[in-house]
Write a protein that holds these residues in place. Structure first.
Motif, PDB file in Angstrom:
ATOM      1  N   UNK A   1      -5.129   3.866 -14.681  1.00 49.29           N
ATOM      2  CA  UNK A   1      -4.051   2.767 -13.781  1.00 49.29           C
ATOM      3  C   UNK A   1      -3.104   3.284 -12.282  1.00 49.29           C
ATOM      4  N   UNK A   2      -3.268   4.491 -12.442  1.00 55.39           N
ATOM      5  CA  UNK A   2      -2.677   4.743 -11.260  1.00 55.39           C
ATOM      6  C   UNK A   2      -4.302   4.787 -10.346  1.00 55.39           C
TER       7      UNK A   2
ATOM      8  N   UNK B   1      -4.233  14.560  -8.519  1.00 55.41           N
ATOM      9  CA  UNK B   1      -5.423  15.498  -9.220  1.00 55.41           C
ATOM     10  C   UNK B   1      -5.528  16.953  -8.793  1.00 55.41           C
ATOM     11  N   UNK B   2      -5.476  16.814  -7.814  1.00 53.25           N
ATOM     12  CA  UNK B   2      -5.049  18.793  -6.708  1.00 53.25           C
ATOM     13  C   UNK B   2      -4.719  19.824  -7.813  1.00 53.25           C
ATOM     14  N   UNK B   3      -3.370  19.531  -8.110  1.00 53.08           N
ATOM     15  CA  UNK B   3      -2.849  20.444  -9.130  1.00 53.08           C
ATOM     16  C   UNK B   3      -2.781  19.977 -10.418  1.00 53.08           C
TER      17      UNK B   3
ATOM     18  N   UNK C   1       6.477  10.451  -3.450  1.00 55.57           N
ATOM     19  CA  UNK C   1       7.209   9.903  -2.348  1.00 55.57           C
ATOM     20  C   UNK C   1       7.213   9.317  -1.470  1.00 55.57           C
ATOM     21  N   UNK C   2       7.040  10.607  -0.508  1.00 57.71           N
ATOM     22  CA  UNK C   2       6.241  10.984   0.864  1.00 57.71           C
ATOM     23  C   UNK C   2       5.244  10.559   0.910  1.00 57.71           C
ATOM     24  N   UNK C   3       4.213  10.844   0.128  1.00 60.49           N
ATOM     25  CA  UNK C   3       2.892  10.235   1.496  1.00 60.49           C
ATOM     26  C   UNK C   3       3.038   8.548   0.001  1.00 60.49           C
ATOM     27  N   UNK C   4       3.493   8.598  -0.749  1.00 61.50           N
ATOM     28  CA  UNK C   4       3.860   6.877  -0.781  1.00 61.50           C
ATOM     29  C   UNK C   4       4.096   6.110  -0.003  1.00 61.50           C
TER      30      UNK C   4
ATOM     31  N   UNK D   1      -6.664   6.747  -3.414  1.00 61.22           N
ATOM     32  CA  UNK D   1      -6.454   7.802  -2.492  1.00 61.22           C
ATOM     33  C   UNK D   1      -5.389   8.824  -3.273  1.00 61.22           C
ATOM     34  N   UNK D   2      -4.302   8.274  -3.175  1.00 59.53           N
ATOM     35  CA  UNK D   2      -2.961   9.323  -4.002  1.00 59.53           C
ATOM     36  C   UNK D   2      -3.647   9.659  -4.934  1.00 59.53           C
TER      37      UNK D   2
END
Length: 595
Positions: A164-165, A177-179, A272-275, A171-172
């Motif tokens: 669902x993400x 997922x890099x983390x 929050x920032x990117x979103x 993109x977000x």
């Protein structure tokens, strides 16, 4: 007195093997219907959790007082209530299944422990077996009751949240997922270390529990020996090892918990920032951002729960190894074999040799016959094999060579239940169970015993007079191991127990050797009643009690060196003559001093 047991391995020989665990659970026969229902409800709970962010997204994006109506509120309330009800019912069902598995495992273990041969208890401390019955089975139960639903619902939440993400904003999600590899690189080694610490703590706790059980059960020995400081040090050493393991566990948690908090805060900051940027550019709605944050939280929480599940799973696998090891141990077969025949036959020891483990033989080529209805006494220095011979007669052990025969038949042809049912064993200090005097006299009988029969046996054992002197009579509590009674009273209750069994064969480990003269006289009279018409074998610690025996067998260093009456051996057996002269002189002097 205290020793720490060695750490056991799983039966597969591979610590951490999960196959024995699954086999053990299957053997406990959990209800597949209830298990499927419980896990299905866990799936519904997880699915309900995945729906909530979508409902929240719709509310946030289209929120206005005019658009909010009772139907929507009722739908949301019903959704939350249904999810809570499904979760509660799933927890109840899994707890019930866990309790059933716990009961069946303990039932199997208890049944197994009662039929383990004496040789097993020579190798394994009884306190260790108690730990397997209580601690290890409890760990398996906790995995099922408290953590199994986590595996199902957590896995579904993780997979569903990821899907669902990606659907909300791929993109977000890709950025987040890099983390994941970084978190995995840190968390997996920490999880493995936590599992090792947990298994070590589990093993150390079992050893410490065994030490406590042994010391507390032998508290009189500890006190009479002045060993309180020594045992305190032993217990403190175990507690200190547990302390060090606890500190290690705390050190890992102190690293993992802040790290997880930092990771979560960083992810939230990124979201929050990117979103916020995505919302400002119109690429994402405000409701979508709220839903994204909720799904992220639903992804993080199950990951933590799954880490706890696998830690508990490692504990359960370790516990399984010990349980399966006990269940796989060889056991006595009480039923196989024929019943002991009705006619009385002599007992023959035919060239018997026996030794404990890999040591030298305790008995060496022992041969003699015990005639029917007669008294045979076993005499010899300490360590000559008399008590071991009794253990072979009871068939606690099998001879390494030779055979024990009843008449011409090998005793192994008769079932253990039938063979031991023919034997009455009165020890130097008759063991009693915690309970009433009546409980102890009728102990082991599978038939009802009338008051008249009980009174007759007690009277013949010279025990009724002191029993009736108690306020509660036969209902008097004897205390742990009969410590509320004197030695003579315990002996007479043991004799009454043997009389009720009406055995053909009596094994007497000279029951009067440690009694005062008054108690000895009462017990001797009771023994005379017990021995009438029965084949009796006596271990003689004092020759004065067996000089009238029909036959005396002299044992020295595990071998029979003489057989005959007292007069015959005193005349023809040099070692017996020395033995008799020194003992009888000492007993005459002792009696003179007493008089």
């Amino acid at each position: 007195m205290t020793t720490i047991p060695n750490k056991p391995e799983s039966p597969s020989g591979k610590p951490g093997s999960w196959r024995p665990f699954l086999g053990l659970i299957r053997s406990a026969r959990p209800s597949t219907g209830l298990l499927s229902l419980a896990l299905g409800l866990s799936v519904l709970t997880a699915a309900g959790g995945l729906i909530v962010p979508q409902v929240t997204r719709s509310l946030v994006d289209g929120f206005s007082l005019s658009s909010l109506h009772a139907g929507q509120i009722a739908l949301i309330a019903c959704l939350f209530l249904a999810s809570a009800a499904a979760s509660g019912l799933s927890i109840f069902l899994l707890n019930r299944i866990g309790q059933q598995v716990l009961y069946r495992l303990r039932d199997r273990l208890w049944k197994k422990m009662l039929v383990l041969p004496v040789a097993h208890y020579d190798r394994v401390k009884s306190a260790e077996l108690v730990s397997r019955m209580t601690n290890d089975t409890g760990i398996v139960k906790n995995l099922i009751s408290e953590h199994l639903s986590t595996l199902v619902s957590g896995s579904l939440s993780i997979v569903g949240s990821l899907i669902l993400l990606f659907a909300l904003d791929w993109r977000m999600t890709s950025v987040l997922l890099v983390a994941v590899p970084l978190a995995v690189a840190v968390m997996v080694p920490m999880g493995m270390q936590m599992s090792r610490i947990s298994r070590s703590t589990q093993d150390e706790t079992a050893g410490w529990t065994a030490t406590l059980s042994q010391v507390l059960s032998e508290n009189r020995l500890v006190k009479s020996s002045g060993a309180e400081p020594l045992e305190y040090e032993h217990g403190r050493e175990g507690m200190f090892r547990l302390l060090k393991l606890g500190i290690k566990e705390g050190r890992v948690q102190a690293f993992v918990t802040p790290l997880m908090t930092i990771v979560i805060m960083m992810l939230l900051a990124v979201v929050v920032g990117y979103g916020g940027m995505r919302v400002s550019s119109g690429a994402m709605t405000t409701g979508g951002l709220v839903a994204f944050v909720l799904y992220l939280m639903q992804l993080i929480a199950p990951l933590t729960q799954l880490t706890q599940f696998f830690t508990q799973f490692q504990k359960a696998v370790g516990a399984t190894g010990r349980i399966v090891e006990t269940l796989a141990a060889p056991e006595e077969d009480h039923e196989t074999g024929s019943a002991v025949p009705g006619e009385i036959r002599p007992i023959r020891l035919d060239r018997i040799s026996f030794g404990y483990g890999a040591g030298s033989d305790v008995l060496k080529d022992v041969s003699f016959e015990v005639p029917c209805g007669k008294v045979t006494a076993l005499v010899g220095p300490s360590g000559s094999g008399k008590t071991t011979l009794f253990s072979l007669l009871e068939r606690y052990y099998e001879p390494s060579q030779g055979a024990l025969r009843y008449g011409d038949e090998n005793a192994s042809a008769f079932s253990l239940a039938s063979w031991r049912g023919q034997i009455g064993y009165v020890q130097q200090e008759s063991p009693l169970i915690s309970g009433t005097i009546r409980d102890n006299i009728v102990y082991g009988l599978d038939r009802p015993v009338s008051d008249e029969e009980l009174s007759r046996a007690a009277a013949m054992a010279n025990a009724e007079s002191f029993i009736l002197s108690f306020d509660d009579g036969y209902g008097t509590q004897v205390g742990e191991r009969g410590l509320k009674l004197s030695g003579g009273q315990r002996q007479r209750i043991g004799i009454a127990r043997a009389l009720l069994r009406d055995p053909r064969i009596l094994l007497l480990d000279e029951a009067t050797s440690s009694l005062d003269s008054q108690s000895e006289a009462a017990v001797q009279e009771a023994l005379a009643n017990l021995m009438k018409g029965r084949t009796t074998i006596v271990i003689a610690h004092r020759l004065s009690t067996v000089v009238d025996a029909d036959q005396i067998v002299f044992l020295d260093k595990g071998a029979v060196t003489g057989i005959g009456t007292h007069e015959e051996l005193a005349k023809n057996h040099e070692l017996y003559r020395q033995f008799a002269v020194s003992q009888l002189r000492y007993e005459d002097e002792r009696q003179t001093v007493i008089l």
